[in-house]
Design a protein around this motif. Sequence first.
Motif, PDB file in Angstrom:
ATOM      1  N   UNK A  40      93.546  12.225  11.527  1.00  0.00           N
ATOM      2  CA  UNK A  40      94.277  13.288  11.367  1.00  0.00           C
ATOM      3  C   UNK A  40      94.472  13.954   9.758  1.00  0.00           C
ATOM      4  N   UNK A  41      94.106  12.957   8.707  1.00  0.00           N
ATOM      5  CA  UNK A  41      93.971  13.458   7.628  1.00  0.00           C
ATOM      6  C   UNK A  41      93.028  14.590   7.432  1.00  0.00           C
ATOM      7  N   UNK A  42      91.754  14.174   8.082  1.00  0.00           N
ATOM      8  CA  UNK A  42      90.586  15.156   7.971  1.00  0.00           C
ATOM      9  C   UNK A  42      90.921  16.457   8.568  1.00  0.00           C
ATOM     10  N   UNK A  43      91.640  16.352   9.839  1.00  0.00           N
ATOM     11  CA  UNK A  43      92.056  17.493  10.453  1.00  0.00           C
ATOM     12  C   UNK A  43      92.752  18.397   9.737  1.00  0.00           C
ATOM     13  N   UNK A  44      94.026  17.767   9.300  1.00  0.00           N
ATOM     14  CA  UNK A  44      95.190  18.507   8.607  1.00  0.00           C
ATOM     15  C   UNK A  44      94.365  19.129   7.321  1.00  0.00           C
ATOM     16  N   UNK A  45      93.571  18.484   6.574  1.00  0.00           N
ATOM     17  CA  UNK A  45      93.212  19.216   5.505  1.00  0.00           C
ATOM     18  C   UNK A  45      92.324  20.303   5.717  1.00  0.00           C
ATOM     19  N   UNK A  46      91.382  20.265   6.862  1.00  0.00           N
ATOM     20  CA  UNK A  46      90.743  21.375   7.672  1.00  0.00           C
ATOM     21  C   UNK A  46      91.233  22.294   8.088  1.00  0.00           C
ATOM     22  N   UNK A  47      92.736  22.216   8.354  1.00  0.00           N
ATOM     23  CA  UNK A  47      93.511  23.324   8.915  1.00  0.00           C
ATOM     24  C   UNK A  47      93.559  23.301  10.301  1.00  0.00           C
ATOM     25  N   UNK A  48      93.371  22.241  11.040  1.00  0.00           N
ATOM     26  CA  UNK A  48      93.410  21.928  12.580  1.00  0.00           C
ATOM     27  C   UNK A  48      94.713  22.305  12.957  1.00  0.00           C
ATOM     28  N   UNK A  92      97.554  24.224  13.254  1.00  0.00           N
ATOM     29  CA  UNK A  92      97.844  25.535  12.638  1.00  0.00           C
ATOM     30  C   UNK A  92      99.552  25.615  12.992  1.00  0.00           C
ATOM     31  N   UNK A  93      99.910  25.072  13.882  1.00  0.00           N
ATOM     32  CA  UNK A  93     101.320  25.022  14.237  1.00  0.00           C
ATOM     33  C   UNK A  93     101.903  23.538  13.851  1.00  0.00           C
ATOM     34  N   UNK A  94     102.407  23.429  12.516  1.00  0.00           N
ATOM     35  CA  UNK A  94     102.690  22.030  12.058  1.00  0.00           C
ATOM     36  C   UNK A  94     103.703  21.067  12.892  1.00  0.00           C
ATOM     37  N   UNK A  95     104.590  22.088  13.661  1.00  0.00           N
ATOM     38  CA  UNK A  95     105.678  20.969  14.333  1.00  0.00           C
ATOM     39  C   UNK A  95     104.723  20.597  15.824  1.00  0.00           C
ATOM     40  N   UNK A  96     103.605  21.196  16.152  1.00  0.00           N
ATOM     41  CA  UNK A  96     102.839  20.439  17.288  1.00  0.00           C
ATOM     42  C   UNK A  96     101.911  19.335  16.623  1.00  0.00           C
ATOM     43  N   UNK A  97     102.061  19.075  15.372  1.00  0.00           N
ATOM     44  CA  UNK A  97     100.970  17.887  14.829  1.00  0.00           C
ATOM     45  C   UNK A  97     101.237  16.536  15.469  1.00  0.00           C
TER      46      UNK A  97
END
Lengths: 246, 246
Positions: free
Chosen positions: B193-201, B203-208
């Motif tokens: 999750x952290x890696x994906x978040x840091x790399x911009x995976x 894009x729609x924050x509410x879908x995280x």
Amino acid sequence: MNDNTQPVFILVNPQMGENIGATARAILNCGLKQLRLVAPRDGWPNERAEATSSGALEMMHPIQVYQTLGEAIADCHHVFATTGLTRDVVKPVHTPEHAIQQTYSYIEKGQRVAILFGCERVGLGNQEMALANNLVTIPMNPDFSSLNLAQAALVMAYEWSKLTIQAKSIFLPTGKSEIATTENFARLFDRLDKELFDKGFYRVPEMKETTSRNIRALFSRATPTEQEINTLHGILTTLSSMRIKK
Amino acid sequence: MNDNTQPVFILVNPQMGENIGATARAILNCGLKQLRLVAPRDGWPNERAEATSSGALEMMHPIQVYQTLGEAIADCHHVFATTGLTRDVVKPVHTPEHAIQQTYSYIEKGQRVAILFGCERVGLGNQEMALANNLVTIPMNPDFSSLNLAQAALVMAYEWSKLTIQAKSIFLPTGKSEIATTENFARLFDRLDKELFDKGFYRVPEMKETTSRNIRALFSRATPTEQEINTLHGILTTLSSMRIKK
């Protein structure tokens, strides 16, 4: 030809034509008509397979032949690999019964299921099992497990037939007659009681009720038909008769 | 030799030695060791039977041979006769499963049970079925029912093995590793999750939250082992690395 109502059985590198034919025969007995072959050693069609199939090959969907297992399972959603050994692969291992129950529910959802059988000599290899989602192991005598190809296929197909071919767990075929009504059953034994009483069978009067009930229990367990009750009436008449036939 | 822990399979007038051997092999696979023969056409012992038994005959109790079916079943308390046809005889007809369940409970009570199989060509005759208490019919494809002797015996023996050879309906063999603990499972996906978040995976924050949960669900269904979790950590490290190996 693809039939979405039943699983596809796939023989991987089968060696002897006899075994292919015997497998076809075994699975058609259980209503299964889809058999695929991956690189059969002696090619296809195969005269020996025809001979041992007892006509099954002609009644099934045409046998489909593939060069690789990958091609043979390409259109399948679920793949069960039968194996006699626990191998070094972390995949769920099912009993035949459980695998076929899952197969049945997948097919109900419209998904295609393949069941793989390895070659006679060595079974399925690790590469082949890698293409399966699930493994199936037939529980066998640990001191003697030498099920042949057709027999392994029969066990899987038989589990399928148990789910699909309706059969009552037990029934009594009574031919042209019917099970006797309780009234006709009782009438026979009332008559027997009277004959026995009149002829002094019940020497200890207080035992009459118990003995009478026990005799009825014996015949009740057999659930006689109307015809059998009539036969028993005939026997009673004959035995009670004073006439001696010469 | 009489073994009261399992049923006795009896072949009545078997014709081909090959079928006797194949039957012995099939039933020993399921742990059954008692086979009796009634008037085998080609006598006994039989070389062809030896050949097809794959060594089973030597591992079973010595085959007992009788001249008549009456003698073969004399010491048995219950007799089940397998038959493919409904005949003109009013006896209970069981499925293989039900017949073997009854067999099992009779044997638990110390009673001896025989299961009869007729000759290859015509099966059991009416005279032979008259000696049985119960009939057994294997449910088969009505358009093609040509189970051979060894296969019919296998179906009955397989039902026995299902009651006696313990097998889990499904299990996951994990080799030397163990299923990962929830803590180690969660640690991997927190890292992902952290890696994906840091790399911009995301894009729609509410879908995280939903996406993260779905990814976990996918891997959760596979119930990974500790070793597999470690492998996934390695993959993650490799994929996240800036280095390009040449």
